[in-house]
Write an enzyme that holds these catalytic residues in place. Structure first.
Site, PDB file in Angstrom:
ATOM      1  N   ASP A  90     -28.079 -13.929 -31.835  1.00  0.00           N
ATOM      2  CA  ASP A  90     -27.261 -13.587 -30.667  1.00  0.00           C
ATOM      3  C   ASP A  90     -25.793 -13.901 -30.913  1.00  0.00           C
ATOM      4  O   ASP A  90     -24.917 -13.079 -30.676  1.00  0.00           O
ATOM      5  CB  ASP A  90     -27.776 -14.332 -29.418  1.00  0.00           C
ATOM      6  CG  ASP A  90     -27.949 -15.837 -29.625  1.00  0.00           C
ATOM      7  OD1 ASP A  90     -27.690 -16.348 -30.748  1.00  0.00           O
ATOM      8  OD2 ASP A  90     -28.347 -16.530 -28.667  1.00  0.00           O
ATOM      9  N   ASP A 132     -21.691 -19.383 -33.846  1.00  0.00           N
ATOM     10  CA  ASP A 132     -20.692 -20.281 -33.267  1.00  0.00           C
ATOM     11  C   ASP A 132     -20.159 -21.169 -34.398  1.00  0.00           C
ATOM     12  O   ASP A 132     -19.258 -20.782 -35.133  1.00  0.00           O
ATOM     13  CB  ASP A 132     -21.383 -21.056 -32.138  1.00  0.00           C
ATOM     14  CG  ASP A 132     -20.462 -21.937 -31.336  1.00  0.00           C
ATOM     15  OD1 ASP A 132     -19.280 -21.625 -31.230  1.00  0.00           O
ATOM     16  OD2 ASP A 132     -20.936 -22.954 -30.797  1.00  0.00           O
ATOM     17  N   PHE A 145     -17.672 -20.227 -23.672  1.00  0.00           N
ATOM     18  CA  PHE A 145     -19.129 -20.305 -23.612  1.00  0.00           C
ATOM     19  C   PHE A 145     -19.607 -19.112 -22.800  1.00  0.00           C
ATOM     20  O   PHE A 145     -19.287 -18.973 -21.619  1.00  0.00           O
ATOM     21  CB  PHE A 145     -19.594 -21.614 -22.976  1.00  0.00           C
ATOM     22  CG  PHE A 145     -21.077 -21.778 -23.063  1.00  0.00           C
ATOM     23  CD1 PHE A 145     -21.664 -22.277 -24.205  1.00  0.00           C
ATOM     24  CD2 PHE A 145     -21.895 -21.388 -22.003  1.00  0.00           C
ATOM     25  CE1 PHE A 145     -23.049 -22.390 -24.312  1.00  0.00           C
ATOM     26  CE2 PHE A 145     -23.277 -21.494 -22.095  1.00  0.00           C
ATOM     27  CZ  PHE A 145     -23.840 -22.001 -23.255  1.00  0.00           C
ATOM     28  N   ARG A 185     -30.137 -15.173 -19.059  1.00  0.00           N
ATOM     29  CA  ARG A 185     -30.470 -14.298 -20.193  1.00  0.00           C
ATOM     30  C   ARG A 185     -30.632 -12.859 -19.735  1.00  0.00           C
ATOM     31  O   ARG A 185     -30.441 -11.937 -20.509  1.00  0.00           O
ATOM     32  CB  ARG A 185     -31.779 -14.746 -20.856  1.00  0.00           C
ATOM     33  CG  ARG A 185     -31.719 -16.108 -21.529  1.00  0.00           C
ATOM     34  CD  ARG A 185     -32.947 -16.297 -22.408  1.00  0.00           C
ATOM     35  NE  ARG A 185     -33.172 -17.696 -22.753  1.00  0.00           N
ATOM     36  CZ  ARG A 185     -32.597 -18.326 -23.763  1.00  0.00           C
ATOM     37  NH1 ARG A 185     -31.728 -17.709 -24.526  1.00  0.00           N
ATOM     38  NH2 ARG A 185     -32.883 -19.592 -24.011  1.00  0.00           N
TER      39      ARG A 185
HETATM   40  P1  5GP Z   1     -24.227 -22.402 -34.199  1.00  0.00           P
HETATM   41  O1  5GP Z   1     -25.254 -23.072 -35.025  1.00  0.00           O
HETATM   42  O2  5GP Z   1     -23.603 -21.191 -34.831  1.00  0.00           O
HETATM   43  O3  5GP Z   1     -23.190 -23.392 -33.715  1.00  0.00           O
HETATM   44  O4  5GP Z   1     -24.905 -21.987 -32.859  1.00  0.00           O
HETATM   45  C1  5GP Z   1     -25.749 -20.953 -32.711  1.00  0.00           C
HETATM   46  C2  5GP Z   1     -26.521 -21.068 -31.414  1.00  0.00           C
HETATM   47  O5  5GP Z   1     -25.791 -21.810 -30.431  1.00  0.00           O
HETATM   48  C3  5GP Z   1     -26.694 -19.705 -30.811  1.00  0.00           C
HETATM   49  O6  5GP Z   1     -27.833 -19.065 -31.336  1.00  0.00           O
HETATM   50  C4  5GP Z   1     -26.802 -20.029 -29.339  1.00  0.00           C
HETATM   51  O7  5GP Z   1     -28.123 -20.380 -29.014  1.00  0.00           O
HETATM   52  C5  5GP Z   1     -25.922 -21.255 -29.153  1.00  0.00           C
HETATM   53  N1  5GP Z   1     -24.590 -20.886 -28.683  1.00  0.00           N
HETATM   54  C6  5GP Z   1     -23.432 -20.942 -29.365  1.00  0.00           C
HETATM   55  N2  5GP Z   1     -22.395 -20.502 -28.630  1.00  0.00           N
HETATM   56  C7  5GP Z   1     -22.926 -20.134 -27.440  1.00  0.00           C
HETATM   57  C8  5GP Z   1     -22.376 -19.558 -26.256  1.00  0.00           C
HETATM   58  O8  5GP Z   1     -21.176 -19.283 -26.095  1.00  0.00           O
HETATM   59  N3  5GP Z   1     -23.252 -19.317 -25.248  1.00  0.00           N
HETATM   60  C9  5GP Z   1     -24.578 -19.583 -25.344  1.00  0.00           C
HETATM   61  N4  5GP Z   1     -25.334 -19.296 -24.295  1.00  0.00           N
HETATM   62  N5  5GP Z   1     -25.131 -20.110 -26.462  1.00  0.00           N
HETATM   63  C10 5GP Z   1     -24.310 -20.373 -27.492  1.00  0.00           C
END
Ligand code: 5GP
Length: 185
Positions: free
Chosen positions: A108, A111, A160, A173
């Site tokens: 999705d 980040d 976010f 969702r």
């Molecule tokens: P990463 O490991 O890249 O930091 O994070 C990935 C996961 O963090 C995504 O699959 C998601 O579940 C969550 N996440 C990161 N940023 C957001 C955001 O802006 N909104 C939401 N709902 N989830 C996020």
């Protein structure tokens, strides 16, 4: 508020629409076409990271005019809030052998990149014929590790976001658009 650039989909707090439904639809269709072109004559395994991938992956799959199979894995990287806990654990893994298959990981949002890096490493260890990454959203300002995203929907600033599969505390969702949660207090 629905109708005022906002959306609720039965949830508690209003969400300011950031990526409207139609814009997402067009982008997903383009990604599907690009994947179908790149993998012409092949069969593709879409591997989704639950639960955030569910809406994006089901729309993406229908935009790919090729034989496609699904698999899923689940990781723990976030709690019920908006901040990463920093570690990534594979809670459950894919259920089919990926050796020799053309695999696309469907995320999705990228980040920090920690989740995608860990999952790509796990998938690479299963010896697929090819492995690529497809993500709907990317927040480059938050990157902690370099990640190559082969198929990307949108680059977004450091907000976010919720909707189109992305949650806050399990909710939102089911919003058809991607938006920013409006604090009500
Ligand atoms: P990463 O490991 O890249 O930091 O994070 C990935 C996961 O963090 C995504 O699959 C998601 O579940 C969550 N996440 C990161 N940023 C957001 C955001 O802006 N909104 C939401 N709902 N989830 C996020």
């Amino acid at each position: 508020m629905p109708g005022a650039g906002g959306a609720k989909a039965g949830n508690d707090a209003p969400v300011r629409v950031f990526l409207a439904e139609e814009r997402i639809r067009r982008k997903v269709r383009d990604l599907g076409r690009q994947i179908a072109r790149d993998y012409a004559g092949k069969e593709v395994v879409l591997v989704g990271v639950l639960k955030g991938c569910c809406i994006f992956m089901s729309d993406l799959a229908r935009a790919i005019d090729l034989p496609v199979t699904f698999d899923f894995l689940r990781v723990s990287s976030y709690g019920n809030g908006t901040e990463s806990v920093g570690t990534v654990r594979i809670d459950f893994d894919v259920t089919q052998p990926l050796r020799g298959k053309h695999v696309i990981l469907v995320e999705d949002i990228i980040d920090t990149g920690l989740t995608a890096r860990a999952v790509m490493n796990t998938l690479r260890s299963k010896r697929p014929a090819s492995l690529r990454l497809c993500a709907l959203l990317h927040k480059p300002d938050r990157a902690q590790v370099p990640i190559r995203i082969d198929y990307l929907g949108f680059t977004i600033p450091n907000h976010f976001v919720v909707g189109y599969g992305l949650d806050y505390a399990g909710k939102y969702r089911n919003l058809p658009s991607v938006g920013i949660l409006q604090r009500t207090s």
